[in-house]
Design an enzyme around this catalytic site. Structure first.
Site, PDB file in Angstrom:
ATOM      1  N   GLY A 214     -10.737  -0.173  15.279  1.00 18.41           N
ATOM      2  CA  GLY A 214     -11.562  -1.254  14.733  1.00 18.41           C
ATOM      3  C   GLY A 214     -11.842  -1.119  13.246  1.00 18.41           C
ATOM      4  O   GLY A 214     -12.528  -1.954  12.665  1.00 18.41           O
TER       5      GLY A 214
ATOM      6  N   GLU B 161      -3.261 -12.003   9.161  1.00 17.40           N
ATOM      7  CA  GLU B 161      -2.954 -12.743  10.393  1.00 17.40           C
ATOM      8  C   GLU B 161      -3.907 -13.919  10.522  1.00 17.40           C
ATOM      9  O   GLU B 161      -5.042 -13.854  10.037  1.00 17.40           O
ATOM     10  CB  GLU B 161      -3.219 -11.843  11.621  1.00 17.40           C
ATOM     11  CG  GLU B 161      -2.054 -11.017  12.033  1.00 17.40           C
ATOM     12  CD  GLU B 161      -2.370 -10.102  13.222  1.00 17.40           C
ATOM     13  OE1 GLU B 161      -3.499 -10.110  13.747  1.00 17.40           O
ATOM     14  OE2 GLU B 161      -1.451  -9.385  13.614  1.00 17.40           O
TER      15      GLU B 161
ATOM     16  N   TYR C 139      -6.707 -15.737  12.206  1.00 18.41           N
ATOM     17  CA  TYR C 139      -7.814 -15.210  13.006  1.00 18.41           C
ATOM     18  C   TYR C 139      -8.040 -16.151  14.180  1.00 18.41           C
ATOM     19  O   TYR C 139      -8.368 -17.328  13.992  1.00 18.41           O
ATOM     20  CB  TYR C 139      -9.076 -15.102  12.140  1.00 18.41           C
ATOM     21  CG  TYR C 139     -10.242 -14.486  12.860  1.00 18.41           C
ATOM     22  CD1 TYR C 139     -10.227 -13.145  13.244  1.00 18.41           C
ATOM     23  CD2 TYR C 139     -11.374 -15.242  13.171  1.00 18.41           C
ATOM     24  CE1 TYR C 139     -11.291 -12.576  13.909  1.00 18.41           C
ATOM     25  CE2 TYR C 139     -12.449 -14.669  13.837  1.00 18.41           C
ATOM     26  CZ  TYR C 139     -12.399 -13.339  14.202  1.00 18.41           C
ATOM     27  OH  TYR C 139     -13.457 -12.775  14.872  1.00 18.41           O
TER      28      TYR C 139
ATOM     29  N   ARG D 200       0.312   5.927  23.750  1.00 17.83           N
ATOM     30  CA  ARG D 200      -0.385   7.040  24.411  1.00 17.83           C
ATOM     31  C   ARG D 200      -1.060   6.494  25.660  1.00 17.83           C
ATOM     32  O   ARG D 200      -1.041   5.304  25.918  1.00 17.83           O
ATOM     33  CB  ARG D 200      -1.463   7.578  23.473  1.00 17.83           C
ATOM     34  CG  ARG D 200      -2.396   6.466  23.029  1.00 17.83           C
ATOM     35  CD  ARG D 200      -3.647   6.958  22.334  1.00 17.83           C
ATOM     36  NE  ARG D 200      -4.272   5.904  21.553  1.00 17.83           N
ATOM     37  CZ  ARG D 200      -5.075   4.977  22.025  1.00 17.83           C
ATOM     38  NH1 ARG D 200      -5.376   4.934  23.311  1.00 17.83           N
ATOM     39  NH2 ARG D 200      -5.586   4.056  21.238  1.00 17.83           N
TER      40      ARG D 200
ATOM     41  N   ARG E 270     -17.647   2.098  29.917  1.00 16.21           N
ATOM     42  CA  ARG E 270     -17.675   3.306  29.081  1.00 16.21           C
ATOM     43  C   ARG E 270     -19.120   3.719  28.856  1.00 16.21           C
ATOM     44  O   ARG E 270     -19.910   2.961  28.284  1.00 16.21           O
ATOM     45  CB  ARG E 270     -17.033   3.041  27.727  1.00 16.21           C
ATOM     46  CG  ARG E 270     -15.574   2.694  27.844  1.00 16.21           C
ATOM     47  CD  ARG E 270     -14.928   2.782  26.488  1.00 16.21           C
ATOM     48  NE  ARG E 270     -13.594   2.203  26.524  1.00 16.21           N
ATOM     49  CZ  ARG E 270     -12.697   2.353  25.559  1.00 16.21           C
ATOM     50  NH1 ARG E 270     -12.998   3.068  24.489  1.00 16.21           N
ATOM     51  NH2 ARG E 270     -11.517   1.795  25.643  1.00 16.21           N
TER      52      ARG E 270
HETATM   53  P1  ADP Z   1      -7.399  -1.427  16.189  1.00 15.75           P
HETATM   54  O1  ADP Z   1      -6.079  -0.749  15.988  1.00 15.75           O
HETATM   55  O2  ADP Z   1      -8.400  -1.089  15.132  1.00 15.75           O
HETATM   56  O3  ADP Z   1      -7.937  -1.298  17.583  1.00 15.75           O
HETATM   57  P2  ADP Z   1      -6.333  -4.094  16.808  1.00 15.75           P
HETATM   58  O4  ADP Z   1      -5.268  -4.710  15.982  1.00 15.75           O
HETATM   59  O5  ADP Z   1      -5.937  -3.551  18.129  1.00 15.75           O
HETATM   60  O6  ADP Z   1      -7.088  -2.981  15.941  1.00 15.75           O
HETATM   61  O7  ADP Z   1      -7.492  -5.126  17.035  1.00 15.75           O
HETATM   62  C1  ADP Z   1      -8.698  -4.757  17.684  1.00 15.75           C
HETATM   63  C2  ADP Z   1      -9.532  -5.976  18.020  1.00 15.75           C
HETATM   64  O8  ADP Z   1      -9.758  -6.756  16.829  1.00 15.75           O
HETATM   65  C3  ADP Z   1      -8.878  -6.938  18.981  1.00 15.75           C
HETATM   66  O9  ADP Z   1      -9.072  -6.565  20.335  1.00 15.75           O
HETATM   67  C4  ADP Z   1      -9.629  -8.217  18.632  1.00 15.75           C
HETATM   68  O10 ADP Z   1     -10.940  -8.176  19.153  1.00 15.75           O
HETATM   69  C5  ADP Z   1      -9.756  -8.143  17.117  1.00 15.75           C
HETATM   70  N1  ADP Z   1      -8.609  -8.803  16.449  1.00 15.75           N
HETATM   71  C6  ADP Z   1      -7.475  -8.211  15.992  1.00 15.75           C
HETATM   72  N2  ADP Z   1      -6.616  -9.119  15.462  1.00 15.75           N
HETATM   73  C7  ADP Z   1      -7.212 -10.335  15.580  1.00 15.75           C
HETATM   74  C8  ADP Z   1      -6.834 -11.705  15.251  1.00 15.75           C
HETATM   75  N3  ADP Z   1      -5.655 -11.994  14.665  1.00 15.75           N
HETATM   76  N4  ADP Z   1      -7.716 -12.684  15.565  1.00 15.75           N
HETATM   77  C9  ADP Z   1      -8.902 -12.404  16.151  1.00 15.75           C
HETATM   78  N5  ADP Z   1      -9.318 -11.152  16.483  1.00 15.75           N
HETATM   79  C10 ADP Z   1      -8.495 -10.133  16.213  1.00 15.75           C
END
Ligand code: ADP
Length: 450
Positions: A165, A200, A202, A291, A337
């Site tokens: 996050g 990206e 949103y 993982r 969790r």
């Molecule tokens: P990390 O590697 O930090 O976990 P992620 O790319 O997996 O990041 O994204 C984590 C969370 O962030 C997603 O589950 C979603 O809640 C939010 N998120 C990521 N990309 C987008 C997007 N393009 N639009 C809206 N929310 C997003």
């Protein structure tokens, strides 16, 4: 067959791996910092080695200390758990250079998927649908502003090396772009040593749906359906379930096949998770985790398989013990969790556990390294347990979760358990109608930070 494996981790995930090894007749070596001498994983493993002081860079992240622990004990393979060194390609390379086996994917797969831009490009080429966005990295603010205008606001700026996050910032309008771009870059630099970012679209009302995949490294791969992890706080999951309440069997089969085919084509080995945002019936790839995930037990519950056992098998060069046709969903599973955190701010709350009682009974699994009198050290993650329930259907699983949370006793520290009691009162949680922003809104109205 391995005689002995070393677990380069701590807490509940170290116990999880020790348990699988023991059932397979494989010896286990725990490593620990000086702060963890009394930890449950040290007590439960067959052998243990102290690898350094409390701070993780000098212990759980110290590659020389972990390799030395293998050499001292004669462990032939290393299971990294999640977090720490689990997605560190350099570590995998060093493990292999020492003639040891890494229980997980190759250094190359970790490298490709660890960089979110190359991950996205690779997945796109493999036919996986992605979120619309910039083609690769965005070097300057002027580029970011041009791309923002092209894609249309809101957009999200993401550090290509980001994770957990961190390194993500939303620009609702063009006016937000400068600060979002600068902040995402700065967070990427300070947390991951890399300030490259990409952009990206949103998505405003998506669910988080992730597909569990598993490959044998020889071109064969399967999928084990999806997990819905839409209840998130600050992009971190708190409540996960399988199957996803919004996914039909046809959609599961279709996206599952796309994912299994993609990882088969790259000869992926071991467990992996392909994460998507899901909106209006469309899947959009966001990242792949190379993982075992924290939330893997919900998948194990509904498919009746042991993913860690399977990871160890394929690392030994054995075939997978199941094929796609053997995998059938049975019922519904939910994981919550449990963190040592004080509500409403979710501030870490380490300390001594004066009383611990784990729930039990039909369909209840408690993965935790707690015990009576244990002192949670302040140096590590606040996750202290995962409560996983399994029922014949979603209402039964929710009722079981409520019952099991009522039995759980963790005295001495504050935990996130009251949050789950409160969430189980919500009609939206029972109907399964929420997206990734639901919990943030709920927290704003129901749990005002102090
Ligand atoms: P990390 O590697 O930090 O976990 P992620 O790319 O997996 O990041 O994204 C984590 C969370 O962030 C997603 O589950 C979603 O809640 C939010 N998120 C990521 N990309 C987008 C997007 N393009 N639009 C809206 N929310 C997003």
């Amino acid at each position: 067959m391995f005689n002995k494996i070393l677990i380069a981790n701590r807490g509940e995930i170290a116990l999880r791996v020790i348990r699988a090894a023991r059932e397979m007749g494989i010896g286990s070596v725990a490593v620990h910092s000086t702060a963890d001498s009394d930890a449950m994983h040290v007590r439960m493993a067959d052998e243990s080695v102290c690898i350094g002081p409390p701070a993780s860079p000098q212990s759980y992240l110290s590659i020389p200390a972990i390799i030395a622990a293998c050499e001292i004990t004669g462990a032939e393979a290393i299971h990294p758990g999640y977090g720490f060194l689990s997605e560190n390609a350099n570590f995998v390379q060093i493990v292999e250079d020492h003639g040891l086996t890494f229980i997980g994917p190759t250094a190359e797969h970790i490298r490709v998927m660890g960089d979110k831009i190359t991950a996205k490009d690779t997945m796109k080429d493999l036919g996986v649908p992605c979120v619309p966005g910039s083609a690769g990295g965005v070097p300057t603010l002027e580029d970011a502003q041009r791309i923002g205008a092209e894609i249309g606001y809101p957009v999200i700026i993401k550090a290509t090396a980001g994770g957990g996050g961190k390194g993500m910032k939303v620009a609702q309008t063009a006016a937000d772009m400068e600060s979002a771009f600068m902040t995402a870059r700065a967070e990427g630099k300070s947390n991951f040593g890399n300030d490259e970012v990409y952009i990206e679209k949103y998505l405003t009302t998506p669910r988080h749906i992730e597909i569990q995949v598993f490959g044998d490294g020889k071109g064969k791969a399967v999928h084990l359906g999806e997990r819905d992890c839409s209840l998130q706080r600050r992009h971190q999951k708190v409540f996960e379930e399988a199957p996803g309440p919004s996914i039909s069997p046809e959609e599961r089969a279709r996206i599952g096949k796309v994912c299994a085919d993609a990882v088969a084509r790259i000869n992926y080995i071991g467990a992996g998770t392909i994460e998507f945002l899901y909106e209006n019936g469309e899947f959009y790839f966001i990242e792949m985790n190379t993982r075992l995930q924290v939330e893997h037990p919900v998948t194990e519950a509904i498919f009746g398989v042991d993913l860690v056992r399977e990871q160890i098998r394929v690392a030994e060069g054995l075939p997978m013990s199941f094929g796609q046709d053997d995998l059938e969903i049975n019922g519904h599973a939910i994981e919550v969790r449990i963190n040592a955190e004080r509500l409403p701010n979710f501030s870490p709350c380490p300390g001594r556990i004066t009383q611990y009682h784990a729930p039990g009974g039909l369909g209840v699994r408690m993965d935790s390294a707690l015990y009576d009198g244990y002192s949670i050290p302040p140096y590590y993650d606040s996750l202290i347990g995962k409560l996983i329930v399994h029922g014949r259907d979603r209402p039964e699983a929710l009722a079981r979760l409520n019952r099991a949370l009522g039995e759980l006793i963790v005295d001495g520290v504050d935990t996130t358990v009251p949050l789950f009691h409160a969430l189980l009162q919500e009609a939206d949680v029972h109907s399964g109608e929420y997206n990734i922003h639901w919990l943030e809104h709920w927290l704003e109205t129901n749990l005002q930070p102090e």
